[in-house]
Write a protein that holds these residues in place. Structure first.
Motif, PDB file in Angstrom:
ATOM      1  N   LEU A  54      13.885  -4.729   0.160  1.00 49.07           N
ATOM      2  CA  LEU A  54      13.288  -4.175   1.421  1.00 49.07           C
ATOM      3  C   LEU A  54      14.288  -4.506   2.750  1.00 49.07           C
ATOM      4  O   LEU A  54      14.368  -3.507   3.317  1.00 49.07           O
ATOM      5  N   PHE A  55      14.503  -5.594   2.960  1.00 42.98           N
ATOM      6  CA  PHE A  55      15.430  -6.298   3.905  1.00 42.98           C
ATOM      7  C   PHE A  55      16.556  -5.484   3.897  1.00 42.98           C
ATOM      8  O   PHE A  55      17.313  -5.259   4.976  1.00 42.98           O
ATOM      9  N   GLU A  56      17.301  -5.589   2.635  1.00 41.52           N
ATOM     10  CA  GLU A  56      18.545  -4.998   2.518  1.00 41.52           C
ATOM     11  C   GLU A  56      18.530  -3.434   3.181  1.00 41.52           C
ATOM     12  O   GLU A  56      19.616  -2.963   3.929  1.00 41.52           O
ATOM     13  N   ALA A  57      17.684  -2.768   2.710  1.00 39.50           N
ATOM     14  CA  ALA A  57      17.416  -1.431   3.146  1.00 39.50           C
ATOM     15  C   ALA A  57      17.304  -1.204   4.547  1.00 39.50           C
ATOM     16  O   ALA A  57      18.096  -0.402   5.362  1.00 39.50           O
TER      17      ALA A  57
ATOM     18  N   ARG B 144       4.339   5.587  -5.709  1.00 41.63           N
ATOM     19  CA  ARG B 144       4.405   5.752  -7.063  1.00 41.63           C
ATOM     20  C   ARG B 144       3.422   6.904  -7.570  1.00 41.63           C
ATOM     21  O   ARG B 144       3.727   7.355  -8.516  1.00 41.63           O
ATOM     22  N   GLN B 145       2.207   6.990  -6.972  1.00 39.66           N
ATOM     23  CA  GLN B 145       1.330   8.138  -7.317  1.00 39.66           C
ATOM     24  C   GLN B 145       1.911   9.333  -7.053  1.00 39.66           C
ATOM     25  O   GLN B 145       1.245  10.171  -7.678  1.00 39.66           O
ATOM     26  N   ARG B 146       2.789   9.362  -6.311  1.00 44.53           N
ATOM     27  CA  ARG B 146       3.545  10.883  -5.975  1.00 44.53           C
ATOM     28  C   ARG B 146       4.510  11.018  -6.922  1.00 44.53           C
ATOM     29  O   ARG B 146       5.182  11.843  -6.782  1.00 44.53           O
TER      30      ARG B 146
ATOM     31  N   SER C 225       0.785  -1.307  -0.101  1.00 43.61           N
ATOM     32  CA  SER C 225       0.028  -0.083  -0.105  1.00 43.61           C
ATOM     33  C   SER C 225       0.829   1.237   0.137  1.00 43.61           C
ATOM     34  O   SER C 225       0.639   2.355  -0.808  1.00 43.61           O
ATOM     35  N   ALA C 226       1.707   1.244   0.818  1.00 48.18           N
ATOM     36  CA  ALA C 226       2.775   2.434   1.081  1.00 48.18           C
ATOM     37  C   ALA C 226       3.490   2.583  -0.528  1.00 48.18           C
ATOM     38  O   ALA C 226       3.756   3.791  -0.950  1.00 48.18           O
ATOM     39  N   MET C 227       4.002   1.537  -0.969  1.00 47.80           N
ATOM     40  CA  MET C 227       4.562   1.634  -2.321  1.00 47.80           C
ATOM     41  C   MET C 227       3.491   2.141  -3.489  1.00 47.80           C
ATOM     42  O   MET C 227       4.001   3.110  -4.170  1.00 47.80           O
TER      43      MET C 227
ATOM     44  N   ASP D 177      11.539   4.696  -7.637  1.00 47.41           N
ATOM     45  CA  ASP D 177      11.891   3.591  -6.801  1.00 47.41           C
ATOM     46  C   ASP D 177      11.232   3.542  -5.414  1.00 47.41           C
ATOM     47  O   ASP D 177      11.762   4.375  -4.466  1.00 47.41           O
ATOM     48  N   ALA D 178      10.054   3.147  -5.329  1.00 45.56           N
ATOM     49  CA  ALA D 178       9.087   3.040  -4.292  1.00 45.56           C
ATOM     50  C   ALA D 178       9.687   2.436  -3.106  1.00 45.56           C
ATOM     51  O   ALA D 178       9.391   2.871  -1.944  1.00 45.56           O
ATOM     52  N   ILE D 179      10.474   1.476  -3.200  1.00 46.63           N
ATOM     53  CA  ILE D 179      10.822   0.717  -2.076  1.00 46.63           C
ATOM     54  C   ILE D 179      11.705   1.754  -1.049  1.00 46.63           C
ATOM     55  O   ILE D 179      11.789   1.573   0.107  1.00 46.63           O
ATOM     56  N   ALA D 180      12.341   2.488  -1.789  1.00 47.13           N
ATOM     57  CA  ALA D 180      13.426   3.407  -0.891  1.00 47.13           C
ATOM     58  C   ALA D 180      12.928   4.197   0.144  1.00 47.13           C
ATOM     59  O   ALA D 180      13.219   4.063   1.239  1.00 47.13           O
ATOM     60  N   PRO D 181      11.710   5.175  -0.371  1.00 46.37           N
ATOM     61  CA  PRO D 181      11.230   5.909   0.882  1.00 46.37           C
ATOM     62  C   PRO D 181      10.472   5.074   1.885  1.00 46.37           C
ATOM     63  O   PRO D 181      10.219   5.412   3.000  1.00 46.37           O
TER      64      PRO D 181
END
Length: 358
Positions: free
Chosen positions: A146-149, A105-107, A99-101, A111-115
């Motif tokens: 995700l886990f890497e970050a 993307r809508q914004r 949901s957050a990704m 790269d949606a995973i980073a934020p």
């Protein structure tokens, strides 16, 4: 902040738990993490600011159902005091990430995973996941990065699972792309098997009534008492995504789900939905099963499909119904086919049902 082993011993002294040497063996792992999270900053010289201590390795606690993995993790979380920690079911967490990704993307974020990972890392020092299980190709493609970050941001991860890491996403589509995540887990987390011979969840139900009929005030009170015992009285909805649709269990905690007949059979759900539910829950509390006939034929067909899925997955079923299994469906098309369902409902009441799955 408390000592997790002290909390464990208090529960034993109060009669809430039985001593289990296999459970006791994991206590040093929890204490190791707690010590690492509270370690003093590292001094770097007279004129340089002290650095945060290195994050301790996390913990991947795996073993059969009912061995106490979730209970031990909850004790550990309770022991951490003011340390920013979040305890969440892994599937629910991944739904939040999706949901957050989508919002990112809508914004216009490429790269949606980073934020999303940065937001998570800014709010916690430890993430405690219950029941890590990867069955969805989309999750499999996201979870590695995700886990890497999260690890790069020094977030410590503790998780429970019914599977050894090498069996995560087993036989999944494009699994070779998922293998680096398994190696990441092995590098950043201690792998500890909880190999207790005792299935405490089954022990709680051993000899207990699991089918309540008729569905009167007494049945409702008894089934609510069973639910409170199994869930601790705390639960939250579990949303499963099945082929782009959402299937919701109204209440879920530690592998135990609760829903009404209408929630699962009064809506247009199919075999894939019921298979997904059966994969997620180890015990299902299903309430208010009505009498079945030509007047609710579609609901009856869905109920048959649901029971088949639960039966094949060896899910423990606790239910309240208008009548005993053989008297639920006594007239109209489908009565003959329902005989098998009635037989399965009887078999699933056996005190040893589901134990072969562990």
């Amino acid at each position: 902040m408390s000592n997790v082993n002290a909390l464990y011993q208090q529960r034993i002294a109060a009669g809430d738990l039985r001593p289990d040497p296999v459970q006791q063996d994991v206590m040093p792992q929890f204490q190791r993490i707690a010590d690492g999270l509270t370690a003093d900053p590292v001094k770097r010289g007279l004129f340089r600011r002290a650095a945060p201590p290195p994050a301790p390795k996390g913990l991947y606690l795996w073993g059969g159902v009912g061995r106490g993995k979730s209970m031990l993790m909850d004790l550990f979380v309770d022991s951490l005091g003011d340390i920013p920690v979040r305890r969440v079911h892994f599937h629910a967490f991944m739904q939040e990430i999706h949901s957050a990704m989508h919002e990112a993307r809508q914004r216009g974020v490429d790269d949606a995973i980073a934020p999303v990972a940065a937001d998570v890392a800014s709010s916690v020092r430890l993430l405690a996941f219950d029941e890590m299980q990867i069955t969805d190709i989309t999750d499999a493609m996201i979870v590695g990065r995700l886990f890497e970050a999260l690890f790069a941001a020094d977030v410590v991860v503790v998780t429970t699972s019914n599977r050894v890491p090498d069996d995560l996403y087993k036989n999944g589509l494009n699994r070779q792309l998922f293998l680096p995540f398994i190696e990441l887990i092995k590098g950043k987390m201690e792998i500890h098997e909880l190999a207790s011979p005792t299935d405490y969840r089954q022990d709680r139900l051993q000899g207990s009534q699991v089918y309540f009929a008729p569905n009167d005030a007494s049945a409702r009170a008894q089934i609510s008492a069973v639910w409170t015992d199994l869930s601790g009285g705390e639960a939250s909805p579990l949303t499963l995504e099945v082929k782009g649709r959402e299937v919701v269990l109204p209440a879920f905690r530690n592998g135990v789900g609760r829903a009404s007949f209408y929630d699962l059979c009064g809506k247009m759900l199919g075999p894939g939905d019921y298979l997904s539910i059966a994969q997620e829950v180890k015990v299902l509390v299903l309430e208010d099963i009505p009498r079945l006939s030509r007047n609710n034929f579609n609901e009856a067909k869905r109920f048959v499909t649901l029971i088949d899925a639960l039966y094949e997955a060896r899910v423990r079923l606790i239910c309240s119904a208008a009548a005993q299994p053989e008297m639920l469906y006594v007239e109209g098309e489908g009565t003959f086919e329902f005989e098998r369902t009635a037989s399965r409902l009887r078999e699933m009441q056996d005190k040893d049902w589901g134990q072969s799955d562990t």
